[in-house]
Design a protein around this motif. Structure first.
Motif, PDB file in Angstrom:
ATOM      1  N   ALA A 154       0.559   0.851  -2.033  1.00 27.24           N
ATOM      2  CA  ALA A 154      -0.651   0.357  -1.363  1.00 27.24           C
ATOM      3  C   ALA A 154      -1.910   0.968  -1.976  1.00 27.24           C
ATOM      4  CB  ALA A 154      -0.576   0.670   0.130  1.00 27.24           C
ATOM      5  N   LYS A 155      -1.868   2.277  -2.268  1.00 29.64           N
ATOM      6  CA  LYS A 155      -3.030   2.933  -2.892  1.00 29.64           C
ATOM      7  C   LYS A 155      -3.337   2.332  -4.256  1.00 29.64           C
ATOM      8  CE  LYS A 155      -2.289   7.403  -0.617  1.00 29.64           C
ATOM      9  NZ  LYS A 155      -1.952   8.835  -0.827  1.00 29.64           N
ATOM     10  N   LYS A 156      -2.293   2.115  -5.046  1.00 32.07           N
ATOM     11  CA  LYS A 156      -2.506   1.575  -6.383  1.00 32.07           C
ATOM     12  C   LYS A 156      -3.038   0.153  -6.323  1.00 32.07           C
ATOM     13  CE  LYS A 156      -1.757   3.601  -9.413  1.00 32.07           C
ATOM     14  NZ  LYS A 156      -2.646   4.476 -10.220  1.00 32.07           N
ATOM     15  N   MET A 157      -2.615  -0.620  -5.337  1.00 35.14           N
ATOM     16  CA  MET A 157      -3.144  -1.978  -5.201  1.00 35.14           C
ATOM     17  C   MET A 157      -4.639  -1.959  -4.916  1.00 35.14           C
ATOM     18  SD  MET A 157      -0.209  -4.189  -3.194  1.00 35.14           S
ATOM     19  CE  MET A 157      -1.273  -5.630  -3.228  1.00 35.14           C
ATOM     20  N   VAL A 158      -5.084  -0.988  -4.122  1.00 28.85           N
ATOM     21  CA  VAL A 158      -6.518  -0.848  -3.860  1.00 28.85           C
ATOM     22  C   VAL A 158      -7.249  -0.428  -5.130  1.00 28.85           C
ATOM     23  CG1 VAL A 158      -8.253   0.420  -2.538  1.00 28.85           C
ATOM     24  CG2 VAL A 158      -6.135  -0.324  -1.427  1.00 28.85           C
ATOM     25  N   ASP A 159      -6.659   0.481  -5.904  1.00 27.83           N
ATOM     26  CA  ASP A 159      -7.301   0.981  -7.121  1.00 27.83           C
ATOM     27  C   ASP A 159      -7.535  -0.135  -8.137  1.00 27.83           C
ATOM     28  OD1 ASP A 159      -7.289   3.495  -6.031  1.00 27.83           O
ATOM     29  OD2 ASP A 159      -5.455   4.145  -7.046  1.00 27.83           O
ATOM     30  N   VAL A 160      -6.586  -1.048  -8.263  1.00 29.40           N
ATOM     31  CA  VAL A 160      -6.711  -2.113  -9.268  1.00 29.40           C
ATOM     32  C   VAL A 160      -7.278  -3.405  -8.686  1.00 29.40           C
ATOM     33  CG1 VAL A 160      -4.803  -1.155 -10.603  1.00 29.40           C
ATOM     34  CG2 VAL A 160      -4.335  -2.930  -8.911  1.00 29.40           C
TER      35      VAL A 160
ATOM     36  N   PHE B   9      -4.396 -10.259  -3.503  1.00 28.71           N
ATOM     37  CA  PHE B   9      -3.201 -10.589  -2.730  1.00 28.71           C
ATOM     38  C   PHE B   9      -3.357 -10.036  -1.309  1.00 28.71           C
ATOM     39  CE2 PHE B   9      -2.044  -9.828  -7.179  1.00 28.71           C
ATOM     40  CZ  PHE B   9      -1.543 -11.084  -7.530  1.00 28.71           C
ATOM     41  N   PRO B  10      -4.254 -10.626  -0.510  1.00 32.29           N
ATOM     42  CA  PRO B  10      -4.568 -10.064   0.819  1.00 32.29           C
ATOM     43  C   PRO B  10      -3.395 -10.106   1.793  1.00 32.29           C
ATOM     44  CG  PRO B  10      -5.576 -12.217   0.560  1.00 32.29           C
ATOM     45  CD  PRO B  10      -5.026 -11.851  -0.775  1.00 32.29           C
ATOM     46  N   LEU B  11      -2.584 -11.150   1.742  1.00 33.24           N
ATOM     47  CA  LEU B  11      -1.471 -11.244   2.683  1.00 33.24           C
ATOM     48  C   LEU B  11      -0.414 -10.188   2.398  1.00 33.24           C
ATOM     49  CD1 LEU B  11      -1.040 -15.132   2.872  1.00 33.24           C
ATOM     50  CD2 LEU B  11      -2.161 -13.618   4.509  1.00 33.24           C
ATOM     51  N   LEU B  12      -0.136  -9.961   1.134  1.00 27.37           N
ATOM     52  CA  LEU B  12       0.835  -8.935   0.781  1.00 27.37           C
ATOM     53  C   LEU B  12       0.320  -7.543   1.140  1.00 27.37           C
ATOM     54  CD1 LEU B  12       3.522  -8.178  -0.533  1.00 27.37           C
ATOM     55  CD2 LEU B  12       2.332  -8.057  -2.714  1.00 27.37           C
ATOM     56  N   TYR B  13      -0.970  -7.311   0.917  1.00 27.75           N
ATOM     57  CA  TYR B  13      -1.544  -6.006   1.261  1.00 27.75           C
ATOM     58  C   TYR B  13      -1.533  -5.801   2.777  1.00 27.75           C
ATOM     59  CZ  TYR B  13      -4.705  -2.042   1.412  1.00 27.75           C
ATOM     60  OH  TYR B  13      -5.253  -0.801   1.646  1.00 27.75           O
ATOM     61  N   LEU B  14      -1.760  -6.866   3.543  1.00 26.18           N
ATOM     62  CA  LEU B  14      -1.673  -6.771   5.005  1.00 26.18           C
ATOM     63  C   LEU B  14      -0.260  -6.384   5.432  1.00 26.18           C
ATOM     64  CD1 LEU B  14      -2.720  -7.159   7.892  1.00 26.18           C
ATOM     65  CD2 LEU B  14      -2.263  -9.612   7.651  1.00 26.18           C
ATOM     66  N   LEU B  15       0.742  -6.944   4.759  1.00 28.44           N
ATOM     67  CA  LEU B  15       2.136  -6.604   5.072  1.00 28.44           C
ATOM     68  C   LEU B  15       2.408  -5.134   4.784  1.00 28.44           C
ATOM     69  CD1 LEU B  15       4.957  -7.514   5.925  1.00 28.44           C
ATOM     70  CD2 LEU B  15       5.403  -8.090   3.525  1.00 28.44           C
ATOM     71  N   LEU B  16       1.888  -4.621   3.683  1.00 29.65           N
ATOM     72  CA  LEU B  16       2.071  -3.205   3.363  1.00 29.65           C
ATOM     73  C   LEU B  16       1.411  -2.314   4.415  1.00 29.65           C
ATOM     74  CD1 LEU B  16       1.461  -3.205  -0.510  1.00 29.65           C
ATOM     75  CD2 LEU B  16       3.648  -3.122   0.699  1.00 29.65           C
ATOM     76  N   GLU B  17       0.237  -2.700   4.879  1.00 29.11           N
ATOM     77  CA  GLU B  17      -0.436  -1.936   5.933  1.00 29.11           C
ATOM     78  C   GLU B  17       0.402  -1.903   7.208  1.00 29.11           C
ATOM     79  OE1 GLU B  17      -4.234  -3.929   6.175  1.00 29.11           O
ATOM     80  OE2 GLU B  17      -5.230  -2.231   5.217  1.00 29.11           O
ATOM     81  N   LEU B  18       0.972  -3.037   7.583  1.00 28.80           N
ATOM     82  CA  LEU B  18       1.798  -3.096   8.785  1.00 28.80           C
ATOM     83  C   LEU B  18       3.035  -2.212   8.654  1.00 28.80           C
ATOM     84  CD1 LEU B  18       1.621  -6.939   9.523  1.00 28.80           C
ATOM     85  CD2 LEU B  18       0.461  -5.103  10.760  1.00 28.80           C
TER      86      LEU B  18
END
Length: 214
Positions: free
Chosen positions: A118-124, A130-139
């Motif tokens: 999740a951190k690396k997705m924010v960095d790049v 990919f907002p839906l996938l990032y939302l899933l990671l947050e959940l």
């Protein structure tokens, strides 16, 4: 002749030892662990954990053995309040594109857990792409914290609400649980701060004595 007999005896002993350790000890231990897991986790909880494990980012470039598209989609279906049917269709396409990007992006090498992913997705900037996938990671990350907090609370409740305190009210129990669970924080607060605050909460028949410092 004696050597042949000795070899035959040693071979039988080796087979006997192997059978003993494998079938009598090893398999029984595995069966017992499996039974304990089944008793502790319900079928729905087990399904949830298996789906979460599919997002394990370790060894991404070597093989995508951990990634099961069907299970990841199933994980999204377990959150109907967060993902609408249209979001689910969009998520499937988004997930395919995300996997393609992951294979080509060296920034995602050597990640160890979902938090790192999740951190690396924010960095790049993938959290925007990919907002839906990032939302899933947050959940998923919130779920881990919430599950741990619930288990910790129930363990503390067994200690505080004993048979001698079974008539304790919910409000008082909640306050006691906060003090017990966050005891490290409360230990750091000086009594000289607590006493005046407690005194000023409401009018009392007498003033509490202040502590004398040596």
């Amino acid at each position: 002749m004696e050597d042949n007999v000795l070899s035959e005896i040693q071979g039988k002993q080796a087979t006997t030892y192997f059978h003993h350790f494998r079938f009598v000890i090893f398999f029984q231990v595995v069966d017992r662990i499996s039974q304990e897991i089944e008793n502790r986790f319900s079928e729905s909880s087990t399904e949830l954990l298996l789906c979460v494990a599919c997002l394990d980012p370790r060894n991404l470039r070597i093989s995508f053995a951990n990634f099961d598209l069907a299970k990841i989609v199933r994980l999204v279906e377990l959150y109907p309040q967060k993902f609408s049917p249209s979001d689910l269709m969009e998520f499937k396409e988004e997930l395919k594109m995300w996997l393609s990007e992951m294979k080509m992006n060296a920034a995602f090498l050597k990640l160890q857990n979902i938090g790192d992913l999740a951190k690396k997705m924010v960095d790049v900037g993938f959290d925007k792409s990919f907002p839906l996938l990032y939302l899933l990671l947050e959940l998923i990350l919130v779920l881990q914290v919430a599950t741990t907090s619930v288990e910790r609370t129930f363990s503390a409740m067994k200690i505080i609400k004993t048979n001698l305190r079974n008539k304790m009210g919910d409000e008082f129990l909640s306050e006691c649980l906060v003090c017990y669970i966050e005891k490290e924080l409360f230990i750091s607060i000086e009594n000289e701060v607590i006493i005046p605050h407690f005194q000023n909460m409401k009018s009392r028949k007498t003033d509490l004595p202040l502590l004398c410092k040596d």
